[in-house]
Design a protein around this motif. Structure first.
Motif, PDB file in Angstrom:
ATOM      1  N   ASP A   1       0.835  -1.209   0.000  1.00  0.00           N
ATOM      2  CA  ASP A   1       0.000   0.000   0.000  1.00  0.00           C
ATOM      3  C   ASP A   1       0.867   1.255   0.000  1.00  0.00           C
ATOM      4  OD1 ASP A   1      -2.361  -1.427  -0.012  1.00  0.00           O
ATOM      5  OD2 ASP A   1      -2.634  -1.362   2.157  1.00  0.00           O
ATOM      6  N   GLU A   2       1.908   1.255   0.828  1.00  0.00           N
ATOM      7  CA  GLU A   2       2.799   2.419   0.882  1.00  0.00           C
ATOM      8  C   GLU A   2       3.517   2.615  -0.449  1.00  0.00           C
ATOM      9  OE1 GLU A   2       4.108   2.423   5.626  1.00  0.00           O
ATOM     10  OE2 GLU A   2       5.247   1.252   4.161  1.00  0.00           O
ATOM     11  N   TRP A   3       3.933   1.510  -1.056  1.00  0.00           N
ATOM     12  CA  TRP A   3       4.670   1.617  -2.321  1.00  0.00           C
ATOM     13  C   TRP A   3       3.779   2.162  -3.430  1.00  0.00           C
ATOM     14  CZ3 TRP A   3       9.550   1.791  -3.521  1.00  0.00           C
ATOM     15  CH2 TRP A   3       9.938   1.619  -4.858  1.00  0.00           C
ATOM     16  N   ILE A   4       2.555   1.687  -3.491  1.00  0.00           N
ATOM     17  CA  ILE A   4       1.625   2.209  -4.490  1.00  0.00           C
ATOM     18  C   ILE A   4       1.393   3.695  -4.260  1.00  0.00           C
ATOM     19  CG2 ILE A   4      -0.798   2.146  -5.240  1.00  0.00           C
ATOM     20  CD1 ILE A   4      -0.698  -0.893  -4.886  1.00  0.00           C
TER      21      ILE A   4
ATOM     22  N   LYS B   1       6.067  -5.487 -12.179  1.00  0.00           N
ATOM     23  CA  LYS B   1       7.313  -4.728 -12.164  1.00  0.00           C
ATOM     24  C   LYS B   1       7.147  -3.379 -11.475  1.00  0.00           C
ATOM     25  CE  LYS B   1       8.150  -5.782 -16.654  1.00  0.00           C
ATOM     26  NZ  LYS B   1       8.827  -5.774 -17.968  1.00  0.00           N
ATOM     27  N   LEU B   2       5.968  -2.798 -11.600  1.00  0.00           N
ATOM     28  CA  LEU B   2       5.714  -1.514 -10.955  1.00  0.00           C
ATOM     29  C   LEU B   2       5.541  -1.666  -9.451  1.00  0.00           C
ATOM     30  CD1 LEU B   2       3.226   0.006 -13.551  1.00  0.00           C
ATOM     31  CD2 LEU B   2       5.488   0.920 -12.992  1.00  0.00           C
ATOM     32  N   VAL B   3       4.708  -2.639  -9.038  1.00  0.00           N
ATOM     33  CA  VAL B   3       4.313  -2.747  -7.629  1.00  0.00           C
ATOM     34  C   VAL B   3       5.237  -3.665  -6.843  1.00  0.00           C
ATOM     35  CG1 VAL B   3       2.400  -3.254  -6.063  1.00  0.00           C
ATOM     36  CG2 VAL B   3       1.921  -2.330  -8.335  1.00  0.00           C
ATOM     37  N   TYR B   4       5.688  -4.748  -7.476  1.00  0.00           N
ATOM     38  CA  TYR B   4       6.558  -5.717  -6.795  1.00  0.00           C
ATOM     39  C   TYR B   4       7.812  -5.919  -7.647  1.00  0.00           C
ATOM     40  CZ  TYR B   4       2.002  -6.496  -4.653  1.00  0.00           C
ATOM     41  OH  TYR B   4       0.791  -6.311  -4.034  1.00  0.00           O
ATOM     42  N   PRO B   5       8.647  -4.900  -7.771  1.00  0.00           N
ATOM     43  CA  PRO B   5       9.772  -4.967  -8.719  1.00  0.00           C
ATOM     44  C   PRO B   5      10.772  -6.078  -8.412  1.00  0.00           C
ATOM     45  CG  PRO B   5       9.991  -3.074  -7.245  1.00  0.00           C
ATOM     46  CD  PRO B   5       8.612  -3.622  -7.049  1.00  0.00           C
ATOM     47  N   GLU B   6      10.809  -6.536  -7.152  1.00  0.00           N
ATOM     48  CA  GLU B   6      11.709  -7.636  -6.822  1.00  0.00           C
ATOM     49  C   GLU B   6      11.153  -8.970  -7.277  1.00  0.00           C
ATOM     50  OE1 GLU B   6       8.640  -7.569  -3.733  1.00  0.00           O
ATOM     51  OE2 GLU B   6       9.766  -6.060  -4.842  1.00  0.00           O
ATOM     52  N   GLY B   7       9.891  -8.996  -7.731  1.00  0.00           N
ATOM     53  CA  GLY B   7       9.290 -10.204  -8.287  1.00  0.00           C
ATOM     54  C   GLY B   7       8.583 -11.082  -7.294  1.00  0.00           C
ATOM     55  N   ASN B   8       8.534 -10.690  -6.027  1.00  0.00           N
ATOM     56  CA  ASN B   8       7.897 -11.511  -4.995  1.00  0.00           C
ATOM     57  C   ASN B   8       6.601 -10.867  -4.522  1.00  0.00           C
ATOM     58  OD1 ASN B   8      10.105 -13.351  -4.946  1.00  0.00           O
ATOM     59  ND2 ASN B   8      11.252 -11.906  -3.675  1.00  0.00           N
ATOM     60  N   ALA B   9       5.545 -11.685  -4.447  1.00  0.00           N
ATOM     61  CA  ALA B   9       4.255 -11.204  -3.965  1.00  0.00           C
ATOM     62  C   ALA B   9       3.479 -12.392  -3.416  1.00  0.00           C
ATOM     63  CB  ALA B   9       3.469 -10.517  -5.086  1.00  0.00           C
ATOM     64  N   THR B  10       2.552 -12.123  -2.510  1.00  0.00           N
ATOM     65  CA  THR B  10       1.720 -13.187  -1.956  1.00  0.00           C
ATOM     66  C   THR B  10       0.697 -13.618  -2.993  1.00  0.00           C
ATOM     67  OG1 THR B  10       0.039 -11.686  -1.078  1.00  0.00           O
ATOM     68  CG2 THR B  10       1.971 -12.141   0.322  1.00  0.00           C
TER      69      THR B  10
END
Length: 707
Positions: A200-203, A440-449
């Motif tokens: 949320d903070e990153w967005i 790539k925009l929200v989870y640029p490291e490629g990891n997400a739940t």
């Protein structure tokens, strides 16, 4: 000290106000110090300079990338002085020329375009605002900055003057040229700092980087803004956005990145866009990451059929022909335009691509589009929507996004979800590219739940479904597709578009030839309760719906009259449990419901309404009590006995009646988004014209004996 700082002076000039720093802003400066800037500073320094925001932020990034107020103030003063001394205003071009002549050398900020003079075998520069042409440019400078040849680049230049008796010799000399964009950055540091933010903070950081206040946007509205960035982070991404005027459709492509080119839809030709066969020079797609067409809509616009044909091939195959040679390019294509009708009108009379020029209102062209941004969901830009918080310096984030074009996250959902089997290769490609871009925009490291991945996957599917469903209206030979995905348990999750939920009768309408295909797709989802806008219910209806309904953010057509009143009519005792009837707009929501109850009963009858809520303590306690007392007095005149009960333990929201209905309200009565605030906004008069937050409601028939 940078090269810009060495040469462009820093004397103080004026002051600007200081907004209070939020916790997010503190974290942004802590983790990205030196790469972020306060976004309201652009307006503070711009003045009457007609220059893209990324040019101003480049300068602010040199001087004011800090949260120290003294540093910011000094930086603002420095940038203002730089613009005053070096930015070329067109109406002052002769004065600047005179300054160059008298001083012999002077630094300017201007947009530079270079052409090849093949008769003399030299490169010549033109300066947009200064009005100079024919200035000789070294080949090495052009080779290092090839975009000078296509569309031009904003630059910091040293111009010299040396008069010659030879009239053929141009007296203006280009001493140095520095494009206004970052030369390098630490991508690894970017990824490491990202770990310090929640999603949320990153967005919110990305939304502030665009220049908007994230508090003015819901989750879905933020994702729609981020989709506008996908063409910068994803190669060969084809995006369309059609909607009302004033929603900022073209802003990102003209102001946000030095790697994007915005052109008017009527100004492009095959040689300019793709290749000039006369000299073999590659066009815009060979040099820019994003080529955006502004004012693309317009049924009567004249179009070049050859351009349409070559564009179709490029959008599908990433290549175009130059005679017998086939060339490739990576530029994403964006098409933005205004609509002149609302969504139900377009769905009833034509389709959501109705505004496009006739040559582009073609299924083969439309099928190349990866995502359709529903511009009608985007609010008209208002002053309070702009951010005073911190965001990335534009040229920094532009370089980050550009570097991520080399990565591919399109398969990151596959360990958790599987797309429907009848989704075609082209549909799948559109979904994959959108999903990859959002990742790539929200989870640029490629990891997400899995839940985070599912959110982006659903959004990507919806955007492609919007394209495909409209193509089915145009081309009846195409087969209907059941858009959705399965999770690891094999459970199927269908995906709908928001306008499909709002206007199901108009959305499902197809030509007679497509009816059979449509009925097949509808049969697959017949056992699922649709999340449609509810139509007002007739009191004589034999049975009211029992179960759960979900409503999407930005959905319209929802009102208390349709959502609640069919279940409240006939009740004489109603209990509303809502801990948050505190703010003025929440009080107005309650009054709207009480007014509907009063209008639905016999004037001679009375209804008892009890509100169970939490007390407000402290500074606003008296205002809260006065608001509830005013509501009580007003309701009494209409035959409603309104009372308030305090309960500090409640959290869930519900409405219960004495004739057996219990309604579980996910957000309570506070389901409507804040509108424009204008007294002339239809949404301030009728709820169904307002957009809602995402919420759910469950209808439970407990029976009269249970009450």
């Amino acid at each position: 000290m940078t090269d810009t700082q060495n040469h462009l002076g820093d004397e103080p000039d004026a002051a600007t106000s200081t907004p209070q720093q939020s916790d997010l802003d503190y974290k942004i400066n802590l983790l990205f110090g030196g790469s972020v800037v306060r976004k309201d500073l652009v307006k503070a320094v711009k003045g009457n300079a007609i220059v893209p925001s990324y040019v101003l932020e480049y300068l602010l990034g040199q001087y004011a990338a800090s949260d120290d107020e003294a540093t910011i103030q000094a930086g603002i003063d420095a940038v203002r002085k730089i613009l005053a001394d070096h930015y070329v205003h067109r109406n002052e071009s002769e004065l600047v020329k005179s300054t160059i002549r008298e001083k012999g050398r002077h630094r300017i900020i201007d947009k530079v375009t270079v052409t090849l003079n093949d008769k003399q075998d030299v490169y010549e520069a033109s300066f947009t605002n200064l009005g100079l042409n024919g200035v000789i440019v070294e080949s090495a400078t052009v080779n290092a900055n090839p975009k000078l040849l296509v569309g031009g680049v904003w630059c910091i230049c040293d111009i010299e003057y040396f008069h010659s008796d030879d009239a053929r010799v141009v007296p203006w000399i280009l001493g140095s040229l520095k494009p206004i964009q970052m030369s390098s950055f630490d991508y690894k540091g970017y990824l490491e700092a990202r770990q310090g933010f929640t999603s949320d903070e990153w967005i919110d950081l990305l939304i502030q980087s665009i220049g908007f206040n994230p508090e003015m946007f819901g989750r879905r509205a933020k994702l729609l803004q981020l989709v506008r960035l996908i063409p910068f982070v994803e190669r060969n991404y084809n995006l369309v956005e059609l909607g009302p005027k004033g929603t900022g459709k073209s802003h990102i492509y003209s102001e946000f990145s030095p790697h994007g080119m915005l052109i008017s839809g009527g100004e492009v030709t095959v040689p300019k866009l793709f290749v000039n066969n006369a000299n073999g020079r590659i066009g815009l797609v060979g040099y820019w990451d994003v080529v955006a067409f502004d004012e693309f809509a317009g049924k009567k616009k004249r179009t070049d059929k050859a351009l349409v044909d070559i564009m179709k091939n490029y959008m599908a195959n990433k290549s175009f022909s130059r005679g017998v040679e086939t060339l490739g390019a990576e530029a994403s294509m964006v098409f933005v335009g205004n609509t002149s009708h609302n969504v139900p009108y377009m769905l009833k009379h034509s389709d959501l691509f109705d505004e496009l020029p006739e040559a582009y209102h073609d299924s083969a062209y439309l099928d190349r589009l990866h995502f359709y941004i529903p511009g009608w969901e985007v609010d008209t830009i208002r002053s309070e929507m702009f951010s005073a918080g911190y965001g990335f310096v534009v040229d920094y984030i532009a370089e980050v996004l550009r570097s991520m074009r080399n990565t591919d996250y399109s398969d990151r959902y596959q360990q958790h979800f599987t797309l429907g089997s009848d989704i075609s290769t082209r549909d799948r490609d559109g979904i994959h590219k959108t999903f990859s871009g959002l990742m790539k925009l929200v989870y640029p490291e490629g990891n997400a739940t899995p839940a985070e991945i599912e959110e982006l996957l659903r959004f990507a599917i919806e955007g492609r479904k919007r394209v495909k469903d409209q193509i089915l209206r145009i081309d009846t030979t195409m087969a209907a597709v059941n858009f959705g995905y399965s999770d690891k348990t094999g459970t199927w999750h269908g995906v709908t578009t928001l306008e499909e939920d709002e206007y199901p009768d108009y959305y499902q309408a197809r030509s007679p030839q497509a009816d059979d295909a449509a009925s097949t797709a509808e049969a697959d989802t017949a056992d699922t309760e649709p999340t449609t806008a509810i139509q007002p219910s007739d009191e004589r209806a034999p049975q009211l719906f029992e179960g759960h309904r979900e409503f999407q953010e930005n959905q319209r057509g929802v009102s208390y009259e349709a959502l609640l009143m069919p279940y409240l009519r006939g009740a004489s005792d109603i209990t509303i449990v809502d801990p948050y009837i505190r703010l003025p707009h929440q009080g107005r929501n309650l009054v709207d419901l009480l007014a509907l109850l009063a209008a639905s009963k016999d004037p001679a009858d009375e209804i008892t309404v009890t509100l169970v809520t939490k007390e407000v303590r402290g500074e606003y306690e008296q205002q809260h009590l006065l608001m509830l007392k005013d509501i009580q007095d007003s309701a009494a005149t209409a035959g409603i006995q309104f009372t308030v009960t305090w309960d500090e333990t409640i959290h869930d929201r519900s409405i219960r009646t004495d004739h057996g209905w219990k309604l579980l309200l996910g957000r309570g009565l506070d389901i409507f988004q804040k509108g424009s605030g204008s007294p002339y906004d239809l949404g301030s008069r009728r709820q169904e014209f307002r957009q809602v937050f995402a919420f759910g409601i469950t209808y439970i028939n407990e029976g009269e004996e249970a009450s």
